[in-house]
Design a protein around this motif. Sequence first.
Motif, PDB file in Angstrom:
ATOM      1  N   VAL A   6     -36.802  -8.363-124.517  1.00 38.42           N
ATOM      2  CA  VAL A   6     -36.350  -9.727-124.245  1.00 38.42           C
ATOM      3  C   VAL A   6     -35.480 -10.185-125.413  1.00 38.42           C
ATOM      4  O   VAL A   6     -35.495  -9.584-126.491  1.00 38.42           O
ATOM      5  N   ILE A   7     -34.733 -11.243-125.176  1.00 36.99           N
ATOM      6  CA  ILE A   7     -33.999 -11.913-126.238  1.00 36.99           C
ATOM      7  C   ILE A   7     -34.782 -13.166-126.585  1.00 36.99           C
ATOM      8  O   ILE A   7     -35.149 -13.943-125.703  1.00 36.99           O
ATOM      9  N   LEU A   8     -35.059 -13.356-127.851  1.00 35.99           N
ATOM     10  CA  LEU A   8     -35.757 -14.549-128.334  1.00 35.99           C
ATOM     11  C   LEU A   8     -34.744 -15.394-129.096  1.00 35.99           C
ATOM     12  O   LEU A   8     -34.203 -14.957-130.111  1.00 35.99           O
ATOM     13  N   LYS A   9     -34.463 -16.564-128.566  1.00 34.37           N
ATOM     14  CA  LYS A   9     -33.494 -17.470-129.185  1.00 34.37           C
ATOM     15  C   LYS A   9     -34.277 -18.596-129.851  1.00 34.37           C
ATOM     16  O   LYS A   9     -34.995 -19.336-129.188  1.00 34.37           O
ATOM     17  N   VAL A  16     -30.818 -16.576-117.448  1.00 32.39           N
ATOM     18  CA  VAL A  16     -31.860 -17.558-117.158  1.00 32.39           C
ATOM     19  C   VAL A  16     -33.021 -17.388-118.134  1.00 32.39           C
ATOM     20  O   VAL A  16     -33.573 -16.315-118.268  1.00 32.39           O
ATOM     21  N   PRO A  17     -33.382 -18.461-118.853  1.00 38.35           N
ATOM     22  CA  PRO A  17     -34.558 -18.353-119.731  1.00 38.35           C
ATOM     23  C   PRO A  17     -35.816 -18.069-118.922  1.00 38.35           C
ATOM     24  O   PRO A  17     -36.029 -18.626-117.861  1.00 38.35           O
ATOM     25  N   LEU A  18     -36.620 -17.169-119.442  1.00 34.18           N
ATOM     26  CA  LEU A  18     -37.892 -16.856-118.803  1.00 34.18           C
ATOM     27  C   LEU A  18     -38.967 -17.850-119.194  1.00 34.18           C
ATOM     28  O   LEU A  18     -39.888 -18.115-118.432  1.00 34.18           O
ATOM     29  N   GLU A  19     -38.837 -18.393-120.411  1.00 28.35           N
ATOM     30  CA  GLU A  19     -39.846 -19.317-120.913  1.00 28.35           C
ATOM     31  C   GLU A  19     -39.257 -20.138-122.056  1.00 28.35           C
ATOM     32  O   GLU A  19     -38.396 -19.671-122.792  1.00 28.35           O
ATOM     33  N   LEU A  20     -39.717 -21.366-122.163  1.00 27.93           N
ATOM     34  CA  LEU A  20     -39.390 -22.248-123.282  1.00 27.93           C
ATOM     35  C   LEU A  20     -40.654 -22.481-124.078  1.00 27.93           C
ATOM     36  O   LEU A  20     -41.695 -22.790-123.502  1.00 27.93           O
ATOM     37  N   GLN A  67     -30.608 -24.159-117.164  1.00 26.20           N
ATOM     38  CA  GLN A  67     -29.923 -22.916-116.874  1.00 26.20           C
ATOM     39  C   GLN A  67     -30.440 -22.123-115.685  1.00 26.20           C
ATOM     40  O   GLN A  67     -29.663 -21.393-115.089  1.00 26.20           O
ATOM     41  N   PRO A  68     -31.699 -22.226-115.272  1.00 23.84           N
ATOM     42  CA  PRO A  68     -32.086 -21.488-114.064  1.00 23.84           C
ATOM     43  C   PRO A  68     -31.266 -21.871-112.840  1.00 23.84           C
ATOM     44  O   PRO A  68     -31.147 -21.101-111.911  1.00 23.84           O
ATOM     45  N   GLU A  69     -30.675 -23.064-112.839  1.00 25.32           N
ATOM     46  CA  GLU A  69     -29.856 -23.499-111.717  1.00 25.32           C
ATOM     47  C   GLU A  69     -28.457 -22.897-111.765  1.00 25.32           C
ATOM     48  O   GLU A  69     -27.718 -22.956-110.795  1.00 25.32           O
ATOM     49  N   ARG A  88     -35.330 -15.018-123.119  1.00 25.17           N
ATOM     50  CA  ARG A  88     -34.327 -14.673-122.111  1.00 25.17           C
ATOM     51  C   ARG A  88     -34.408 -13.188-121.778  1.00 25.17           C
ATOM     52  O   ARG A  88     -34.827 -12.388-122.609  1.00 25.17           O
ATOM     53  N   PRO A  89     -33.940 -12.830-120.587  1.00 27.75           N
ATOM     54  CA  PRO A  89     -33.905 -11.408-120.253  1.00 27.75           C
ATOM     55  C   PRO A  89     -32.952 -10.668-121.191  1.00 27.75           C
ATOM     56  O   PRO A  89     -31.959 -11.234-121.647  1.00 27.75           O
ATOM     57  N   TYR A  90     -33.247  -9.422-121.437  1.00 31.40           N
ATOM     58  CA  TYR A  90     -32.395  -8.586-122.274  1.00 31.40           C
ATOM     59  C   TYR A  90     -31.570  -7.667-121.374  1.00 31.40           C
ATOM     60  O   TYR A  90     -32.063  -7.197-120.355  1.00 31.40           O
ATOM     61  N   PHE A  91     -30.316  -7.455-121.723  1.00 27.53           N
ATOM     62  CA  PHE A  91     -29.544  -6.428-121.045  1.00 27.53           C
ATOM     63  C   PHE A  91     -28.670  -5.716-122.065  1.00 27.53           C
ATOM     64  O   PHE A  91     -28.324  -6.271-123.099  1.00 27.53           O
ATOM     65  N   GLU A  92     -28.366  -4.458-121.746  1.00 29.31           N
ATOM     66  CA  GLU A  92     -27.530  -3.662-122.636  1.00 29.31           C
ATOM     67  C   GLU A  92     -26.103  -4.183-122.582  1.00 29.31           C
ATOM     68  O   GLU A  92     -25.599  -4.536-121.523  1.00 29.31           O
TER      69      GLU A  92
END
Length: 140
Positions: free
Chosen positions: A37-40, A71-75, A63-65, A86-90
């Motif tokens: 995941v990405i942690l911001k 899209v953040p998974l959790e705040l 942002q989920p809209e 946030r989801p991680y992608f390469e």
Amino acid sequence: MIIKGRQYEYEVLSPLSKNGRFSNTFLGIDQSNGRKVILKQLHPRHTASALEIRSFVKEGSLQPELQNTLVPLELITANNEAWQVRPYFEGEDLRSAMSSLSPEQKLDIFNKVLMAVKELHESGIVHLDLKPSNILVNAD
């Protein structure tokens, strides 16, 4: 370091960006499933301001809209810290990728960025640190 969310825990592995203007980003692992995941994290110098914390949380909750953003998974807000998971992608940042892109690819990315910024603005979010190194691109 472990960040405790409402349902899940996230381990901070390594920085993806340090000393950002408003936030820092880290690569992390969701402890429940082992996924990256990405942690911001809202920069610590901004956590004393209730207004900036509300803005950071608003950004994550709207942002989920939106279709063109991660899209953040959790705040998470606790102990004078604010995090978005946030989801991680390469991929790589646009600044690093520029030299390997064709003019057509650059134009396509530019148009996608414009659409994403338009959606953000229509949702009441102003990105205060928009620059090539803050835009991630992948093969798609």
